[in-house]
Structure formats: structure tokens, C-alpha cells
Design a protein around this motif. Structure first.
Motif, PDB file in Angstrom:
ATOM      1  N   ALA A 117       1.049  -1.256  -0.052  1.00  0.00           N
ATOM      2  CA  ALA A 117       0.045  -0.072   0.135  1.00  0.00           C
ATOM      3  C   ALA A 117       0.682   1.298  -0.030  1.00  0.00           C
ATOM      4  O   ALA A 117       2.069   0.988   0.396  1.00  0.00           O
ATOM      5  CB  ALA A 117      -0.987   0.031   1.327  1.00  0.00           C
ATOM      6  N   ALA A 118       0.339   2.296  -0.393  1.00  0.00           N
ATOM      7  CA  ALA A 118       1.137   3.573  -0.430  1.00  0.00           C
ATOM      8  C   ALA A 118      -0.003   4.923  -0.391  1.00  0.00           C
ATOM      9  O   ALA A 118      -1.021   4.607  -0.722  1.00  0.00           O
ATOM     10  CB  ALA A 118       1.966   3.682  -1.642  1.00  0.00           C
ATOM     11  N   THR A 119       0.753   5.850  -0.274  1.00  0.00           N
ATOM     12  CA  THR A 119      -0.257   7.461   0.004  1.00  0.00           C
ATOM     13  C   THR A 119       0.946   8.103  -0.895  1.00  0.00           C
ATOM     14  O   THR A 119       1.966   8.035  -1.038  1.00  0.00           O
ATOM     15  CB  THR A 119      -0.350   7.724   1.362  1.00  0.00           C
ATOM     16  N   LEU A 127       1.573   4.241  -9.408  1.00  0.00           N
ATOM     17  CA  LEU A 127       2.295   2.917  -9.893  1.00  0.00           C
ATOM     18  C   LEU A 127       3.667   2.865  -9.109  1.00  0.00           C
ATOM     19  O   LEU A 127       4.359   1.613  -9.475  1.00  0.00           O
ATOM     20  CB  LEU A 127       2.801   3.399 -11.321  1.00  0.00           C
ATOM     21  N   ILE A 128       3.841   3.451  -7.907  1.00  0.00           N
ATOM     22  CA  ILE A 128       4.653   2.735  -7.172  1.00  0.00           C
ATOM     23  C   ILE A 128       4.454   1.557  -6.492  1.00  0.00           C
ATOM     24  O   ILE A 128       5.565   0.813  -6.278  1.00  0.00           O
ATOM     25  CB  ILE A 128       4.803   3.924  -5.627  1.00  0.00           C
ATOM     26  N   LEU A 129       3.343   1.003  -6.586  1.00  0.00           N
ATOM     27  CA  LEU A 129       2.972  -0.173  -5.974  1.00  0.00           C
ATOM     28  C   LEU A 129       3.666  -1.312  -7.050  1.00  0.00           C
ATOM     29  O   LEU A 129       4.200  -2.366  -6.498  1.00  0.00           O
ATOM     30  CB  LEU A 129       1.533  -0.541  -5.919  1.00  0.00           C
ATOM     31  N   GLU A 130       3.451  -1.040  -8.172  1.00  0.00           N
ATOM     32  CA  GLU A 130       3.933  -1.860  -9.192  1.00  0.00           C
ATOM     33  C   GLU A 130       5.558  -1.881  -9.458  1.00  0.00           C
ATOM     34  O   GLU A 130       6.287  -2.825  -9.658  1.00  0.00           O
ATOM     35  CB  GLU A 130       3.283  -1.669 -10.731  1.00  0.00           C
ATOM     36  N   HIS A 131       6.089  -0.544  -9.477  1.00  0.00           N
ATOM     37  CA  HIS A 131       7.502  -0.239  -9.998  1.00  0.00           C
ATOM     38  C   HIS A 131       8.294  -0.225  -8.896  1.00  0.00           C
ATOM     39  O   HIS A 131       9.631  -0.324  -8.996  1.00  0.00           O
ATOM     40  CB  HIS A 131       7.342   1.004 -10.644  1.00  0.00           C
ATOM     41  N   PRO A 146      -2.150  -9.866  -4.971  1.00  0.00           N
ATOM     42  CA  PRO A 146      -2.656  -9.392  -6.465  1.00  0.00           C
ATOM     43  C   PRO A 146      -2.975  -8.121  -6.376  1.00  0.00           C
ATOM     44  O   PRO A 146      -2.568  -7.379  -7.597  1.00  0.00           O
ATOM     45  CB  PRO A 146      -3.800 -10.536  -6.806  1.00  0.00           C
ATOM     46  N   ILE A 147      -3.688  -7.597  -5.291  1.00  0.00           N
ATOM     47  CA  ILE A 147      -4.110  -6.117  -5.353  1.00  0.00           C
ATOM     48  C   ILE A 147      -3.456  -5.378  -4.235  1.00  0.00           C
ATOM     49  O   ILE A 147      -3.559  -5.950  -3.153  1.00  0.00           O
ATOM     50  CB  ILE A 147      -5.549  -6.183  -5.400  1.00  0.00           C
ATOM     51  N   GLY A 148      -3.157  -4.401  -4.659  1.00  0.00           N
ATOM     52  CA  GLY A 148      -2.130  -3.329  -3.677  1.00  0.00           C
ATOM     53  C   GLY A 148      -3.441  -2.200  -3.365  1.00  0.00           C
ATOM     54  O   GLY A 148      -4.467  -1.992  -4.348  1.00  0.00           O
ATOM     55  N   VAL A 149      -3.113  -1.357  -2.514  1.00  0.00           N
ATOM     56  CA  VAL A 149      -4.111  -0.126  -2.397  1.00  0.00           C
ATOM     57  C   VAL A 149      -3.054   1.226  -2.372  1.00  0.00           C
ATOM     58  O   VAL A 149      -2.044   1.044  -1.631  1.00  0.00           O
ATOM     59  CB  VAL A 149      -4.666  -0.259  -0.801  1.00  0.00           C
TER      60      VAL A 149
END
Length: 198
Positions: A117-119, A127-131, A146-149
Motif C-alpha cells: 500500500a502507499a499514499t 504506480l509506486i506499487l508496481e514499480h 494480487p491487489i495493492g492499495v
């Protein structure tokens, strides 16, 4: 065994990479923890870098860490589920967040479920979650769920998460992610088999 995994409390460790109090990142973590707790009994532990950061910021090796930080690393390594979050800082997670995970054993998180998760200031940072997060935990061979927040500043009111869309994302992340966590606990054996490590 599946029934045991579903009923025994999961050991959940949440790590907030925020460097401020109060913190939108910590508020997002709280919301995710609350949602997990509605689906599954949990034994939750929250690690705030604002609290422990000064204790390890200057350490170069794990042997240099004080016992208080070593205990937190053991909790991370022995959790059934990690929930990790950081504010976006210069395009990535905070330096102290990365520094903490630099001390985690290279093979201590293999197959461990991790909800990321990120803010950030706006949706352009999502895209910080993916990269950033997924490559980091890919190095550890963890099971990134599978799913981030992700939540933007506009999703909060006075450091409380108030966005229905983000709440729905949390719901989906937890509903999709918990089966992986339960399967991991089942495959590792009963939670009670290794509760002493907690």
C-alpha cells in the motif's frame, strides 16, 4: 488443517514507512488492518518508522542493531501476513523503509504473503506499487498479493480515510488476498505449531 488456519489468529505485521505523526500512511494501514480483522481473527502488530527509525538509521549491519529493532525484524520474518505501506518520497518509498528491509534475511520472506500500500499527493504516483514495492518483495521471493492499495491526499479528511473508492479497493484487496494467506498458513502447518517464534 484448513479449518485451523481459518480460525486461529493470523500474525499480521503492518509496517508504516511514514516519517511523520499524524500520518495518512498509518491511517491507511489501520483501515486495511481493520478490514482484515473483520474477515479473520488476527494478532496485529504495527511497526512505525517514526518510533524505531532513530534506533537503526545509522546501523550498517544487523549485528549493530539494538535488541528492540532486532525484535521487530523477527516479527516481520515470522508474520503470517505483512502489510507494508509508505508515502511516496521522491518517486519511491522512504529511505528508512528500504533501510529496514535491508536488514531482513534474504530468504526469510520466501512465499510470505505481502499486501502493499502507499499514499501520495495525487493519482500519478499510484504506480509506486508496481514499480517499487513489487520488485523489492520479488527479490525476497515473497508472495505479493494480487491487489495493492493506493490513496491520494484527497482521499483523507483530517488524517482519516474517507474515500469510498479506496475503501472498496481495500475490500477487494483483502477478499482476494486472504485465501492466499490461509493457504500459506495451511501449507506451513498449524499456526499453533510455530507460535513460539512470534
Amino acid at each position: 488443517m484448513v479449518e485451523i488456519a481459518a480460525q486461529q489468529p493470523l500474525r499480521v505485521v503492518a509496517v508504516s514507512g511514514s516519517l511523520h505523526i499524524p500520518s495518512k500512511t498509518s491511517a491507511l494501514l489501520d483501515a486495511i488492518l481493520d478490514r482484515v480483522a473483520r474477515e479473520q481473527p488476527i494478532d496485529a502488530h504495527i511497526i512505525e518508522l517514526t518510533a524505531i527509525g532513530p534506533e537503526f538509521a545509522g546501523a550498517l549491519t544487523r549485528e549493530q542493531l539494538p535488541p528492540s529493532v532486532e525484535r521487530e525484524l523477527v516479527r516481520i520474518e515470522n508474520a503470517d501476513l505483512l502489510i507494508v505501506a509508505s508515502p511516496v518520497y521522491r518517486g519511491s518509498f522512504t529511505g528508512l523503509f528500504k533501510h529496514l528491509f535491508d536488514f531482513v534475511g534474504q530468504y526469510s520472506l520466501v512465499d510470505k504473503p505481502v499486501l502493499v500500500a502507499a499514499t501520495g499527493g495525487g493519482d500519478r504516483h499510484a504506480l509506486i506499487l508496481e514499480h517499487q514495492f513489487r520488485p523489492l518483495f520479488g527479490f525476497f521471493q515473497a508472495l505479493t498479493l494480487p491487489i495493492g492499495v493506493y490513496a491520494s491526499n484527497s482521499d483523507f479528511t483530517d488524517y482519516a480515510l474517507t474515500s469510498p473508492a479506496v475503501q472498496e479497493r481495500i475490500d477487494l484487496a483483502v477478499q482476494r488476498g486472504l485465501p492466499f494467506v490461509r493457504n500459506r498458513v495451511r501449507d506451513a502447518g498449524s499456526v499453533s505449531d510455530y507460535v513460539g517464534a512470534w
